[in-house]
Write a protein that holds these residues in place. Sequence first.
Motif, short mmCIF file in Angstrom:
data_model
loop_
_atom_site.label_atom_id
_atom_site.label_comp_id
_atom_site.label_asym_id
_atom_site.label_seq_id
_atom_site.Cartn_x
_atom_site.Cartn_y
_atom_site.Cartn_z
N VAL A 36 0.82 -1.21 0.00
CA VAL A 36 0.00 0.00 0.00
C VAL A 36 0.86 1.26 0.00
O VAL A 36 0.52 2.27 -0.63
N SER A 37 2.00 1.21 0.68
CA SER A 37 2.85 2.40 0.80
C SER A 37 3.93 2.46 -0.28
O SER A 37 4.69 3.43 -0.33
N LEU A 38 3.97 1.48 -1.16
CA LEU A 38 5.08 1.34 -2.10
C LEU A 38 5.26 2.57 -2.98
O LEU A 38 6.36 3.11 -3.09
N ALA A 39 4.19 3.01 -3.63
CA ALA A 39 4.31 4.13 -4.57
C ALA A 39 4.75 5.40 -3.88
O ALA A 39 5.62 6.13 -4.39
N GLU A 40 4.19 5.69 -2.71
CA GLU A 40 4.57 6.90 -1.98
C GLU A 40 6.00 6.80 -1.49
O GLU A 40 6.75 7.79 -1.52
N CYS A 41 6.42 5.62 -1.06
CA CYS A 41 7.81 5.43 -0.66
C CYS A 41 8.74 5.68 -1.84
O CYS A 41 9.82 6.27 -1.69
N GLY A 42 8.32 5.25 -3.02
CA GLY A 42 9.11 5.49 -4.22
C GLY A 42 9.30 6.97 -4.49
O GLY A 42 10.39 7.42 -4.88
N ARG A 43 8.25 7.74 -4.28
CA ARG A 43 8.35 9.18 -4.49
C ARG A 43 9.29 9.82 -3.47
O ARG A 43 10.07 10.72 -3.80
N ILE A 44 9.24 9.33 -2.24
CA ILE A 44 10.12 9.87 -1.20
C ILE A 44 11.59 9.57 -1.53
O ILE A 44 12.46 10.42 -1.37
N LEU A 45 11.84 8.36 -2.01
CA LEU A 45 13.22 7.91 -2.23
C LEU A 45 13.78 8.32 -3.59
O LEU A 45 14.97 8.13 -3.85
N GLU A 46 12.95 8.88 -4.44
CA GLU A 46 13.36 9.17 -5.82
C GLU A 46 14.66 9.96 -5.92
O GLU A 46 15.50 9.66 -6.77
N PRO A 47 14.89 10.98 -5.09
CA PRO A 47 16.14 11.75 -5.23
C PRO A 47 17.36 11.07 -4.62
O PRO A 47 18.46 11.64 -4.64
N SER A 48 17.20 9.88 -4.10
CA SER A 48 18.29 9.22 -3.36
C SER A 48 18.84 8.04 -4.14
O SER A 48 18.37 7.68 -5.21
N GLN A 55 7.52 -6.74 -1.14
CA GLN A 55 7.61 -7.91 -0.26
C GLN A 55 7.19 -9.22 -0.91
O GLN A 55 7.43 -10.29 -0.35
N ASP A 56 6.59 -9.15 -2.08
CA ASP A 56 6.14 -10.37 -2.76
C ASP A 56 5.65 -9.97 -4.14
O ASP A 56 5.55 -8.78 -4.46
N THR A 57 5.35 -10.94 -4.97
CA THR A 57 4.75 -10.69 -6.26
C THR A 57 4.00 -11.94 -6.69
O THR A 57 4.08 -12.98 -6.03
N PHE A 58 3.26 -11.83 -7.80
CA PHE A 58 2.59 -12.99 -8.36
C PHE A 58 3.39 -13.47 -9.56
O PHE A 58 4.26 -12.77 -10.07
N SER A 59 3.09 -14.66 -10.02
CA SER A 59 3.85 -15.25 -11.12
C SER A 59 3.33 -14.87 -12.50
O SER A 59 3.94 -15.23 -13.51
N THR A 66 -7.53 -11.98 -8.66
CA THR A 66 -7.94 -10.99 -7.68
C THR A 66 -7.14 -11.11 -6.38
O THR A 66 -7.02 -12.20 -5.81
N GLY A 67 -6.62 -9.99 -5.94
CA GLY A 67 -5.88 -9.96 -4.69
C GLY A 67 -4.39 -10.15 -4.84
O GLY A 67 -3.64 -9.88 -3.89
N GLU A 68 -3.94 -10.63 -5.99
CA GLU A 68 -2.50 -10.79 -6.21
C GLU A 68 -1.91 -9.48 -6.71
O GLU A 68 -2.63 -8.57 -7.11
N VAL A 69 -0.59 -9.40 -6.71
CA VAL A 69 0.10 -8.18 -7.12
C VAL A 69 1.01 -8.47 -8.31
O VAL A 69 1.89 -9.33 -8.24
N SER A 70 0.79 -7.74 -9.37
CA SER A 70 1.51 -7.96 -10.63
C SER A 70 2.95 -7.45 -10.56
O SER A 70 3.19 -6.33 -10.10
N PRO A 71 3.92 -8.24 -11.04
CA PRO A 71 5.30 -7.75 -11.09
C PRO A 71 5.44 -6.57 -12.04
O PRO A 71 6.29 -5.70 -11.84
#
Length: 242
Positions: A36-48, A55-59, A66-71
């Motif tokens: 859930v926080s991944l995209a916002e964390c990416g924005r925070i870390l972008e200049p670094s 933490q996981d992905t689907f194949s 439904t409910g899985e997360v696409s790589p």
Amino acid sequence: MYFDLPTTLSYVRGVLQLDGDAWNSRIDLFIIPDFVSLAECGRILEPSSIMLGAQDTFSEDKGAYTGEVSPLVLRQAGATIVEIGHAERRAMFGETDETVANKAGAAARNGLVPLVCIGEKTHHSVASAAVGAAIQECTPQVASVLAAVPDDTDIILAYEPVWAIGAKEPADADHVVNVTTELRKLAAGRKGTTRIVYGGSAGPGTFAKIADSVDGLFLGRFAHDIHNLKAVIQEVGRASSV
């Protein structure tokens, strides 16, 4: 799932303040927050220089899952690394070596570096027996992943003896060195870079004892305190510059 959303974002902002201060150019640092926080964390870390992991992905990349997360979506969200096959995933959700290998293949085809957790469940009191059992149990875990990704794929193997996760002390240094030295041989000759990091109650003083056989540390709850994280990063930096 130790942090809620505000705590995660606050933590990532705190780690960002260490960039360029706590470590040198020879150190790579990654953070793996919840989805859930991944995209916002990416924005925070972008200049670094800090890398973002999931933490996981689907194949599969797309479809009726439904409910899985696409790589594919993870890559689009800014992740460069994806953790696969953690001991909790294997124990609680029945993930097998085949499951993990399929996820590693999916990560690789989407430009993500698979960070594959490996480790033995049982600890033997006799050192030689413990090393042999660990190698025997971990070898198929590694081999299945190597067979599932292109030879030029960069991968990270996180060696975490299951019995050492959450323990008072990390695994004995000689044990880690002996096991990881043998496991590294499985990746000999690959075109892609294969890194091995140690996890399992890792903390201050851990890396210096095993630096000859591993490339870094995989920190868990210990790193929730940024001061602890900074101390370990500085230790790794000193050892890496020798």
